[in-house]
Design an enzyme around this catalytic site. Structure first.
Site, mmCIF file in Angstrom:
data_model
loop_
_atom_site.group_PDB
_atom_site.id
_atom_site.type_symbol
_atom_site.label_atom_id
_atom_site.label_comp_id
_atom_site.label_asym_id
_atom_site.label_seq_id
_atom_site.Cartn_x
_atom_site.Cartn_y
_atom_site.Cartn_z
ATOM 1 N N PHE A 290 34.026 -63.151 10.061
ATOM 2 C CA PHE A 290 34.820 -63.063 11.295
ATOM 3 C C PHE A 290 36.079 -63.930 11.259
ATOM 4 C CE2 PHE A 290 30.211 -63.005 12.355
ATOM 5 C CZ PHE A 290 30.085 -61.635 12.485
ATOM 6 N N LYS B 59 15.041 -71.312 37.477
ATOM 7 C CA LYS B 59 15.705 -71.770 36.258
ATOM 8 C C LYS B 59 17.064 -71.109 36.150
ATOM 9 C CE LYS B 59 15.439 -71.696 31.193
ATOM 10 N NZ LYS B 59 14.612 -71.400 29.995
ATOM 11 N N ASP C 229 11.040 -76.753 31.292
ATOM 12 C CA ASP C 229 10.850 -75.686 32.275
ATOM 13 C C ASP C 229 9.510 -75.790 32.993
ATOM 14 O OD1 ASP C 229 13.282 -74.572 31.666
ATOM 15 O OD2 ASP C 229 12.480 -73.121 30.249
ATOM 16 N N CYS D 40 25.907 -57.127 8.178
ATOM 17 C CA CYS D 40 25.977 -58.148 7.127
ATOM 18 C C CYS D 40 24.618 -58.345 6.478
ATOM 19 C CB CYS D 40 26.526 -59.465 7.672
ATOM 20 S SG CYS D 40 25.304 -60.557 8.438
ATOM 21 N N GLU E 153 37.637 -67.611 5.931
ATOM 22 C CA GLU E 153 38.884 -67.214 5.282
ATOM 23 C C GLU E 153 39.521 -68.408 4.573
ATOM 24 O OE1 GLU E 153 43.202 -65.444 6.662
ATOM 25 O OE2 GLU E 153 41.413 -64.783 7.727
ATOM 26 N N GLU F 165 38.967 -55.595 14.282
ATOM 27 C CA GLU F 165 39.384 -56.491 15.358
ATOM 28 C C GLU F 165 39.736 -55.799 16.675
ATOM 29 O OE1 GLU F 165 41.691 -60.117 13.317
ATOM 30 O OE2 GLU F 165 42.254 -58.170 12.506
ATOM 31 N N CYS G 266 20.652 -61.479 9.090
ATOM 32 C CA CYS G 266 19.629 -61.616 10.126
ATOM 33 C C CYS G 266 18.539 -60.561 10.001
ATOM 34 C CB CYS G 266 20.275 -61.513 11.510
ATOM 35 S SG CYS G 266 20.905 -59.847 11.897
ATOM 36 N N PHE H 16 11.149 -69.007 28.636
ATOM 37 C CA PHE H 16 11.020 -70.329 28.015
ATOM 38 C C PHE H 16 11.705 -70.385 26.649
ATOM 39 C CE2 PHE H 16 8.945 -73.551 25.477
ATOM 40 C CZ PHE H 16 8.795 -74.609 26.351
ATOM 41 N N CYS I 54 11.530 -72.254 9.419
ATOM 42 C CA CYS I 54 12.369 -73.452 9.266
ATOM 43 C C CYS I 54 11.787 -74.650 9.996
ATOM 44 C CB CYS I 54 13.791 -73.172 9.751
ATOM 45 S SG CYS I 54 13.955 -73.021 11.550
ATOM 46 N N ARG J 162 50.947 -63.967 16.304
ATOM 47 C CA ARG J 162 50.267 -62.725 16.725
ATOM 48 C C ARG J 162 49.988 -62.739 18.216
ATOM 49 N NH1 ARG J 162 47.445 -58.097 14.793
ATOM 50 N NH2 ARG J 162 47.915 -58.555 12.610
#
Length: 1365
Positions: A831, A454, A392, A126, A835, A1301, A129, A369, A86, A913
């Site tokens: 997640f 750091k 850094d 899913c 929805e 959940e 990735c 880094f 990308c 809820r």
């Protein structure tokens, strides 16, 4: 004038080529001129290689990872490394071989060992990735001469994010490639292994992990640490025949300088010699030099900066020097960070410690880094010249005394000390005609020490909050050690890397002792000046870090000098923890569960049905769907004000933009402009006023995605600003609540209990609960097109609610539902975030599609997606609790407020809820809970895993923990004392059934050896002043059902074909949770056929109508039961045919039924029984049943910085008879790690009164660069998951229980373990009273709660870090 002419001649010389050749997966491709504006990712996806995903567009998630192979002219070898496609400019890979996930293998051929292992280990949920993880691992194996270590494997995944799995199965899948025993990689392995047993390549011991599937008994099993691996070809040479070779043409081809072009006049040059660079720079004074494009790519994509001339200096030999001499090291400006790491490791091994102190500091800083994909392309010079105030490396160059060499276009070379190079924010000491040539790093001297520091939100792959480089040179002076020279440089506290000048001057000539330390710390406060509203916020924390870092440096040097024999007095034993290195042991996982099999498939740990497609990149997501001809691309026009009246909208500039096809506003909507999932209180396109930043004003369509974005940015909107409400507290103060959303639940009489004197103690307080971004890896995407002359509309959308998307589109277009079809194949995570908030995006795209009668595609960029689609609701809870001296809770009076944003969406149900779950698992005789939904000028918040339940339970656990502190008891004791039990009447009138809380709790205490763990932690804390450990156990009870009764229904369509295969369609959406796999298992077992005979294609509103969103954890229960019903109907029809004659197979039976004209298709239906709640009475049974669980966590914190890691997590859950224990364990691990992000890492920062450095109403944390979800480095070192054995659940299909959940809240055990550790730290300073700790418990909150002499300079013990709620 003459020099310009010469430069022009150089550029136009014949040696400059316009021919760009690249190989992609072994195929030669000639890149035409004119593509300089494209990234490699855009090109790959345009040619159909959609396995490489667009996740964030900024190199922060790894979904776009590919492998690059190139021939290195200097080493004369081929190199293989992973990059982010990308960010990579297309022409930057000219002359190289690009291998994508499609180039490794595909599902129709045998999978690559990496893919096979990942699939078998349940490492893909899913799947969005997954290709990125595969390619990172593949690049590592191709680049190693021998199998890598486990440490290298974990390190290579640092640049890859996963939101579903919790990483453990991915690490286990790849761990089998690690080398632990040389014998395993020799050709004689089989000769020496006389027993014939398979030897695990990871453990070096005989095991069954190579035998295919694990042989698990029908009763119970304890899952192995390593998942099955089907290949015993670990040594790369043994399967190298299957790998794509480096193309011979690229070995023989002469590398030429390139001169190419892109859209809107962009010029791209790739010179080969330094003189060519200088000539180009002379000709184009504003030209940008690029190497990895890791900074320029971000600037052009997200900051809308435009650079007309780009000069790629990757191939310039003079800029790639790596050499050493007697004085030090010379490092070329173009040297990649990965190459610098290798070089420094070599230097350190070949030279003494005295000479390489600065080398070690830089090498250690490089470790944290960025991910490997960034370090493989980012350069030393690029990082320096970017002049980031949080770089850094720059503080280290300055502290180490580095010298920068710069060269002008005329060839004049000058040297600049690193300390003098950085002038102001993003400005360096270079004239327009100069470039950075190289960096000279001097050797350190005897008794000279350099150290790096750091602190970031997240340890791995994160930008610094504060960093530092420190150096001191000590000399003997009459028997004492005195400071001869010193350099103290900080990043993250000023517009440039800041030199602590006063501190440095003070140190010179001073004796190295505690007096120096104390005085220097005081002077340091004068050097570091941060105003209250300084950019970045966290002022008190950042100031404290400057002191902590110096103390750590002083301790480090003191310890080193003591070891070398130059200081008699070293550090106290307890102070050694201040300098403990950031070493993280390897992660280990254990899974224990029982198999209860029903039929052929139910109960088995079957692989995810799409796993093989996902590991090969063949799984198709909404953005991967091939677009029809004439497709237009859309970009949204968004509000830039939190509350304002729209005065005018000017599109004149956009009309002249390339590819522009139209702007559509509220007046162009064919149907209604009013939308909303519950009540229509939103506008599709804002008409008169905007009520949040990011509200949609209109939509632009153009011929490409980029052109649509460019045109949308040219739309000029004028506003008249109005007052905005930007927090819950502001809403409460002004009584800004949504109408008719007040709720109240009561049990017993709270007021009477408080007045009766029964309570020995009464406490009151507040709890702030932070929000959370969904960060699904797949951004929202929809493709809309019309059919039959515009009479019908079809949609492919990445939505959890196809029915809602269908309704939205039909409503805004003025069409009947029957003419709108929405389809969803799979989601790359949801997640709850897809929805309701995905539907308005599809609806917006449907307007231009319907009006223009052309397909329209919209895919949100990550920053836009995060800004406009809402997050988990933040909450404010106010409590008053009465209890006895023994810890028994008698009364709770609770007021809950949630931040809905600018529309109601699902906020009302989320509040309800939260109220239902405000007791967690505790039996409280008197309760009163009042709830209100707050209106604020933020984008509408929405559903998120847990749907308000975790917020309600977290508030409960806060007052439980406070009771424990008041009574000087352990929180676990208070929890156990107040447990609910079987038959308990809950505060909303439901009777608790099948309660297993006590059973789970007792088993967890035994599993984690809690008593011993507590003793060990106490002993550790006694001997370590600056590092503390803490432990906690937390239970959970989660109600299963939609709290709105009518939504608890499900439909399914089952069709049997004559070859014995079965097609199942149901209303649920597959988003990684394994829904399709579980439903297919139910169908397979019902028909007594193999799982492979069942297929589920997609979710479509024209197959199963009126479906509820896939949420509330109830989908497996409902759709599984609906499919079971349909299967039963078909079996009943088949029964008399089957009884008449025996059939050898199900296919034969199906054919016989066809001949007898038996209907082999059935629609199944299911409604959840015995549920319902009446808010008028405040009583009922909103839930079908409850899923119970408990978790233990042990953490270790660095009290000086707020850093922490989870040493151990032990989780046990009651899931009844699991439909698929492997999938359920994966859901538990994924939910736990996502929950860990919520409670400890993921902080949303909005422009509000507490964050004035952010523009009002704007979201600062709008991408992986600023918003930090857990990485593989953040998961517990030891992660054990167990399913309670021998329990049933008569309320759900096959006695199973919902899992999506319920485990999420168990991560709060980490939060309370952190608080336990902080309690130990505060006790060192004499603080024993209760203190608040909001979530997320970021390093800022941890550090500032650990009161000590460093923080006291900047904050009081009551200091409460700011949180956007």
């Amino acid at each position: 004038m003459g020099s310009l002419t010469k430069a022009e001649e150089v550029v136009t010389e014949g040696e400059w080529s316009t021919e760009a050749i690249v190989y992609v997966n072994g195929v030669r491709r000639v890149l035409p001129d004119g593509l300089a504006h494209l990234t490699l990712l855009q090109y790959l996806r345009d040619i159909g290689l959609t396995g490489t995903k667009l996740g964030c567009g900024e190199g922060g998630c790894g979904a776009c990872t590919v492998m690059i192979s190139c021939f290195d002219e200097w080493s004369r070898k081929s190199k293989h490394y992973a990059i982010n496609a990308c960010l990579a400019p297309l022409y930057s890979v000219e002359g190289m071989h690009v291998i994508t996930v499609e180039g490794i293998a595909d599902s129709r051929r045998s999978l690559h060992p990496i893919q096979e292992s990942l699939s078998q280990a349940h490492g893909s949920q899913c799947g969005f990735c997954t290709p990125g993880f595969v390619m990172s691992m593949y690049a590592l194996l191709r680049s190693c001469n021998e199998p890598p270590s486990e440490e290298k494997i974990e390190e290579c995944l640092a640049g890859n994010l996963c939101r579903c799995t919790g990483y453990r199965p991915i690490l286990d899948a790849f761990r089998v490639f690690a080398k632990t025993d040389d014998l395993l990689y020799t050709k004689t392995m089989s000769e020496n292994n006389l027993s014939g047993d398979f030897v695990c390549p990871s453990t070096g011991k005989p095991c069954d992990c190579g035998k295919g599937t694990t042989n698990r008994s029908e009763t119970s099993t304890c899952g192995k640490q390593y998942s099955p691996f089907l290949y015993n070809r670990i040594d790369g040479s043994l399967y190298s025949e299957k790998e794509l070779i480096f193309p011979p043409e690229l070995l023989l081809r002469k590398i030429m300088p390139l001169s190419l072009h892109g859209c809107e006049g962009v010029k791209w040059y790739r010179p080969l010699r330094l003189q060519q660079v200088l000539d180009l720079k002379s000709l184009y004074r504003d030209a940008k030099l690029v190497i990895g494009n890791t900074e320029v790519g971000i600037e052009t994509k997200f900051k809308n900066l435009q650079y007309q001339v780009l000069i790629s200096v990757t191939h310039v030999s003079e800029l790639n020097i790596l050499s050493m001499n007697e004085e030090g090291l010379e490092i070329g400006a173009s040297v990649r960070l990965t190459e610098l790491q290798k070089f420094l490791r070599k230097v350190i091994t070949e030279h003494t410690d005295d000479k390489t102190s600065s080398c070690k500091a830089i090498l250690e800083q490089l470790k944290w880094f960025a991910g490997n994909q960034i370090k493989n392309v980012a350069s030393v010079g690029g990082n320096i010249c970017t002049a980031s105030p949080i770089s850094d490396l720059n503080p280290l160059w300055m502290a180490a005394g580095a010298i920068f060499q710069v060269i002008s276009c005329k060839g004049n070379v000058r040297t600049i000390p690193a300390k003098d190079f950085f002038l102001s924010y993003r400005k360096v000491n270079l004239t327009y005609d100069e470039i950075l040539l190289s960096i000279f790093l001097p050797w350190t001297r005897h008794l000279e020490f350099v150290k790096e520091f750091k602190q970031a939100h997240r340890r791995e792959d994160d930008i610094a909050l504060v960093n530092a480089g420190m150096r001191v040179f000590l000399k003997h002076d009459h028997g004492t050690l005195k400071v001869s020279d010193a350099s103290i440089v900080y990043g993250g506290v000023a517009p440039v890397s800041l030199i602590a000048t006063k501190t440095e001057n003070y140190l010179i000539g001073k004796k190295w002792d505690d007096n120096l330390l104390q005085a220097a710390l005081k002077i340091l406060q004068e050097d570091i000046v941060l105003t209250e509203n300084a950019p970045g916020g966290m002022v008190e924390f950042r100031k404290s870090l400057t002191s902590s870092f110096f103390f750590k440096f002083f301790s480090f040097v003191t310890n080193e000098m003591n070891h070398k024999g130059f200081l008699i007095k070293g550090l106290n034993a307890t102070d050694m923890s201040a300098i403990q290195p950031n070493y993280r042991p390897l992660t280990r996982g254990i899974q224990c569960y029982e198999l209860t099999r029903h039929g052929t498939a139910v109960g088995l740990p079957a692989m995810h049905l799409s796993s093989k497609l996902q590991v090969t990149g063949e799984a198709e997501y909404a953005d991967d769907v091939p677009t029809p001809p004439n497709t237009l691309h859309a970009a949204l026009v968004l509000s830039r004000k939190p509350h304002a009246r729209i005065l005018s909208i000017d599109d004149s500039l956009a009309k002249s933009s390339p590819g522009f096809m139209g702007l559509f506003l509220h007046r162009d909507v064919p149907g209604s402009n009013k939308i909303g999932p519950v009540i229509r209180d939103e506008e599709l396109f804002a008409s008169e006023t905007v009520t949040c930043v990011g509200q949609v004003i209109g939509i632009v369509v153009a011929d490409t995605h980029d052109n649509a974005k460019i045109a949308s940015n040219k739309i000029v909107v004028e506003y008249e600003e109005l007052p905005a409400i930007l927090s819950i507290r502001e809403a409460v103060k002004s009584c800004n609540f949504f109408p008719n959303t007040g709720r109240c639940l009561t049990k017993g009489d709270v007021e009477l209990c408080f007045k009766s004197g029964a309570c020995d103690k009464v406490i009151d307080g507040e709890v702030q609960v932070g929000g959370q971004e969904h960060f699904y890896l797949e951004p929202n995407s929809s493709l809309v097109w019309t059919v039959d002359g515009g009479n019908e509309v079809h949609i492919v959308s990445s939505t959890q609610a196809p029915q809602m998307t269908q309704e939205y589109v039909a409503w805004v277009l003025g069409l009947p539902l029957s003419k709108v079809v929405c389809k969803t194949k799979r989601l790359g995570g949801g997640f709850g975030g897809k929805e309701s908030r995905s539907s308005f995006i599809a609806a917006a795209a449907s307007v231009p599609s319907y009006v223009l009668r052309r397909p329209v595609k919209i895919t949100l960029d990550r920053d836009v997606d995060m800004m406009i689609t809402g997050q988990r609701h933040s909450f404010l809870g106010k409590y008053k609790v009465g209890f006895t001296n023994s810890g028994e809770v008698l009364a709770v009076d609770l007021q809950l407020y949630n931040n809905a944003g600018n529309s109601l969406d699902s906020s009302f149900a989320v509040l309800e809820r939260a109220m239902f779950h405000s007791d967690n698992v505790y039996n409280i005789p008197n309760m009163r809970i009042i709830g209100d939904v707050c209106y604020t000028n933020f984008p509408s918040n929405t559903a998120f895993r847990g749907f308000g339940g975790p917020q309600g339970m977290l508030i409960a656990e806060n007052w439980i923990q406070r009771i424990a502190m008041e009574l000087r008891k352990s929180p676990e004791e208070i929890r156990e004392l107040n447990f609910q039990n079987e038959g308990c009447m809950l505060h909303y009138g439901q009777v608790l059934q099948s309660c297993t809380v006590s059973q789970l709790w007792d088993q967890l205490k035994q599993s984690c050896s809690f008593v011993r763990a507590r003793e060990n932690v106490n002993m550790f804390n006694l001997h370590n002043r600056w590092r503390k450990r803490g432990v906690a156990m937390v239970p959970t009870k989660f109600g299963i059902a939609f709290t709105i009764k009518f939504m608890n229904q499900a439909g399914a369509l089952v069709q049997v074909y004559t070859d014995g295969t079965v097609l199942v369609t149901h209303g649920g959406v597959e988003m990684g949770q394994g829904l399709h796999t579980k439903v297919a298992q139910i169908a397979a077992s019902s028909f007594n056929i193999p799982l492979s005979s069942v297929f589920i294609s997609e979710t479509s509103t024209d197959k199963v109508p009126n479906a509820s969103p896939t949420s509330a954890s109830a989908s497996s229960d409902m759709y599984g039961a609906a499919v079971f019903d349909a299967c039963d109907q078909i079996k009943a029809r088949m029964q008399h045919i089957a009884a008449r004659n025996p059939h050898s197979s199900f296919a034969e039976l199906a054919k016989a039924c066809l001949l007898e004209r038996i209907d082999l298709s059935a629609h199944g239906f299911y409604i959840t029984p015995d549920i319902g709640f009446d808010w008028k009475d405040g009583k009922g049974s909103p839930f079908s049943y409850f899923t119970f669980g408990a978790a233990f966590a042990e953490v270790e914190i660095d009290t000086l910085t707020g850093d922490f890691y989870t040493r151990e997590a032990d989780i046990i859950m009651d899931l009844g008879h699991s439909l698929n224990p492997a999938i359920d364990v994966g859901q538990i691990e994924g939910a736990f790690v996502q929950g860990l992000g919520w409670i400890a890492l993921e902080e949303l920062k909005w422009g509000d009164s507490d964050h004035k450095w952010i523009r009002p109403g704007h979201l600062y944390t709008s991408g992986p660069g600023t918003y930090k979800i857990p990485t593989a480095n953040d998961i517990p070192l030891k992660l054990k998951v167990s399913l309670l054995k021998g329990v049933q659940n008569p309320k759900a299909i096959h006695s199973s229980k919902a899992v999506g959940e319920p485990p999420f809240f168990l991560a709060s055990a980490v939060l309370f373990a952190i608080k336990d550790a902080i309690i130990a730290a505060r006790a060192e300073e004499g603080y024993h009273d209760w203190f608040p700790l909001d979530n997320p418990a970021t390093p800022e909150r941890i550090r500032m709660a650990c009161m000590d002499n460093f923080t006291k300079q900047f904050a009081t013990p009551e200091f409460h870090p700011k949180l956007s709620v």
